[in-house]
Design a protein around this motif. Structure first.
Motif, PDB file in Angstrom:
ATOM      1  N   ALA A 289       0.818  -1.228   0.000  1.00  0.00           N
ATOM      2  CA  ALA A 289       0.000   0.000   0.000  1.00  0.00           C
ATOM      3  C   ALA A 289       0.847   1.272   0.000  1.00  0.00           C
ATOM      4  O   ALA A 289       0.330   2.355  -0.269  1.00  0.00           O
ATOM      5  N   THR A 290       2.137   1.146   0.322  1.00  0.00           N
ATOM      6  CA  THR A 290       2.990   2.341   0.383  1.00  0.00           C
ATOM      7  C   THR A 290       4.178   2.178  -0.560  1.00  0.00           C
ATOM      8  O   THR A 290       4.745   1.085  -0.697  1.00  0.00           O
ATOM      9  N   VAL A 291       4.536   3.278  -1.213  1.00  0.00           N
ATOM     10  CA  VAL A 291       5.641   3.243  -2.180  1.00  0.00           C
ATOM     11  C   VAL A 291       6.608   4.382  -1.868  1.00  0.00           C
ATOM     12  O   VAL A 291       6.176   5.511  -1.589  1.00  0.00           O
ATOM     13  N   GLY A 292       7.897   4.107  -1.935  1.00  0.00           N
ATOM     14  CA  GLY A 292       8.910   5.160  -1.846  1.00  0.00           C
ATOM     15  C   GLY A 292       9.512   5.375  -3.222  1.00  0.00           C
ATOM     16  O   GLY A 292       9.943   4.413  -3.868  1.00  0.00           O
TER      17      GLY A 292
ATOM     18  N   LYS B 270      -0.429   5.473  -0.217  1.00  0.00           N
ATOM     19  CA  LYS B 270       0.460   6.593   0.084  1.00  0.00           C
ATOM     20  C   LYS B 270       1.814   6.396  -0.592  1.00  0.00           C
ATOM     21  O   LYS B 270       2.309   5.268  -0.676  1.00  0.00           O
ATOM     22  N   ALA B 271       2.399   7.498  -1.072  1.00  0.00           N
ATOM     23  CA  ALA B 271       3.765   7.433  -1.619  1.00  0.00           C
ATOM     24  C   ALA B 271       4.623   8.506  -0.972  1.00  0.00           C
ATOM     25  O   ALA B 271       4.138   9.591  -0.632  1.00  0.00           O
ATOM     26  N   PHE B 272       5.895   8.168  -0.767  1.00  0.00           N
ATOM     27  CA  PHE B 272       6.889   9.104  -0.245  1.00  0.00           C
ATOM     28  C   PHE B 272       7.827   9.442  -1.391  1.00  0.00           C
ATOM     29  O   PHE B 272       8.372   8.537  -2.033  1.00  0.00           O
TER      30      PHE B 272
ATOM     31  N   VAL C 266       0.495  11.670  -1.703  1.00  0.00           N
ATOM     32  CA  VAL C 266       1.930  11.646  -2.043  1.00  0.00           C
ATOM     33  C   VAL C 266       2.596  12.769  -1.258  1.00  0.00           C
ATOM     34  O   VAL C 266       2.199  13.926  -1.365  1.00  0.00           O
ATOM     35  N   VAL C 267       3.590  12.402  -0.427  1.00  0.00           N
ATOM     36  CA  VAL C 267       4.269  13.432   0.370  1.00  0.00           C
ATOM     37  C   VAL C 267       5.742  13.506  -0.027  1.00  0.00           C
ATOM     38  O   VAL C 267       6.409  12.478  -0.220  1.00  0.00           O
TER      39      VAL C 267
END
Ligand SMILES: NC(=O)c1ccc[n+]([C@@H]2O[C@H](COP(=O)([O-])OP(=O)(O)OC[C@H]3O[C@@H](n4cnc5c(N)ncnc54)[C@H](O)[C@@H]3O)[C@@H](O)[C@H]2O)c1
Length: 327
Positions: free
Chosen positions: A136-139, A162-164, A188-189
């Motif tokens: 669920a999260t991507v960097g 969510k993405a960083f 996206v942060v």
């Protein structure tokens, strides 16, 4: 079939190519079926050859043939890390499609969009087999063209929330965050520290410059247990000890990886567990437990481009896009 095979070919500019409207799910499907053909040994592709006019830059010739798709051709592509200082893209180039029965060129097209989209799609194909399905999260490290197409492709396969985003130019990461959160409708942060983009992520994509000598920013212990990483910029981002934490390290083509090794890249990477053709044809299992750390180092293959270009050409013929030029 072109209008006058042997007399004319279809020229497709960058905007012609993009206006064909090929979607990311179509590109992912084309690559997955190509990797099935590759896994079955039914394709032809010599390792890239090239010339190198500047340090860490390349001009590569990338020919391939996929008989089942009646697709043959060559991409002539440049990658120049310093181009952004001149307002030019990192990747530029052209692709020629040939009629496999006569060898006659049928189309010449800009290859920048295809390169961006097919590389994102190759990450998604690898991730289907190697990442946790609930990722669920991507960097994203490197918020350029690849940072965009890789997040887009992953969003089509995973329930991303969510993405960083990290970039050495923070304003670039901030712009990326604003743009991609709107485009993909996820949070996206932008983060100021590369570690923040790695430690919290189920999937990590590194897409900065490719360097013969890695800058090795990502340290052991950063990539979480159960995470998957796609190394779009080869091993440049990773400390060798961080790479060696991978339970499964894969690539898209072993002969091509060995070719790169021979010219000074990949001097300290883990053993290759499988190539993508072996994963897609189930000759080797992909992820086998939620705890494994997995990595794909897809080098980018001529086969990726030649799997996609005929779809663009067919769409262009259908929609009467492009300019016919005399041979
Ligand atoms: N493996 C493949 O198939 C494949 C295909 C195409 C491109 N690439 C590679 O992907 C990389 C990115 O290409 P692109 O077209 O997106 O380039 P780009 O210039 O559009 O984007 C690169 C981004 O990385 C940023 N950056 C530079 N150093 C960084 C660092 N240390 N950490 C974080 N960000 C950094 C830049 O500011 C820029 O925003 C290149 O190395 C290119 O050669 C690989």
């Amino acid at each position: 079939m072109t209008r006058h095979l042997g007399q004319e070919f279809l020229y497709l500019s960058h905007s012609d190519v993009t206006s064909c409207g090929l979607t990311m799910p179509e590109i992912i499907a084309a690559l997955e079926s190509m990797f099935r053909e590759k896994g079955e040994g039914r394709v032809e592709m010599p390792p890239k050859i090239g010339v190198h006019t500047m340090p860490d830059a390349f001009l590569h010739a990338m020919p391939a043939f996929i008989p089942s798709q009646k697709a043959a051709g060559v991409k002539w592509v440049g990658g120049y890390p310093a181009n952004s200082e001149r307002g030019l893209p990192y990747i530029t180039g052209l692709l020629i499609l040939n009629d496999p029965e006569t060898g006659v060129p049928t189309s010449l097209m800009d290859c920048t969009w295809i390169t961006a989209q097919r590389t994102g799609a190759a990450t998604a194909v690898a991730a289907k087999y190697l990442a946790r399905p609930d990722s669920a999260t991507v960097g994203i490290l490197g918020c350029g063209v690849q940072g965009r197409s890789n997040l887009e492709s992953l969003k089509t396969v995973f329930p991303l929330k969510k993405a960083f985003a990290y970039d050495t130019h923070f304003d670039g990461a901030a712009r990326y965050a604003e743009e991609m959160s709107k485009q993909l409708e996820i949070e996206v942060v932008a983060v100021a520290d590369p570690k923040q983009a790695v430690v919290q992520s189920d999937i990590v994509v590194t897409a900065g410059p490719i360097l013969r000598k890695p800058h090795a920013t990502i340290q052991p212990g950063w990539l979480a247990k159960g995470a998957f990483a796609s190394l779009v910029d080869f091993d440049s981002y990773w400390h060798p000890a961080a790479l060696h934490e991978a339970d499964k390290f894969t690539t898209d083509d072993v002969p091509q990886l060995n070719h790169y090794r021979g010219i000074g890249y990949f001097q300290n990477i883990p053993p290759i567990y499988a190539d993508l053709g072996e994963l897609v044809t189930a000759r080797k299992p992909g992820r086998q437990s939620p705890e494994e750390r997995t990595m794909a180092c897809n080098l980018g293959l001529a086969l990726d481009d030649i799997a996609v270009a005929p779809l663009i050409y067919a769409r262009a013929l259908d929609r009467q896009i492009g300019t016919w030029l005399k041979l």
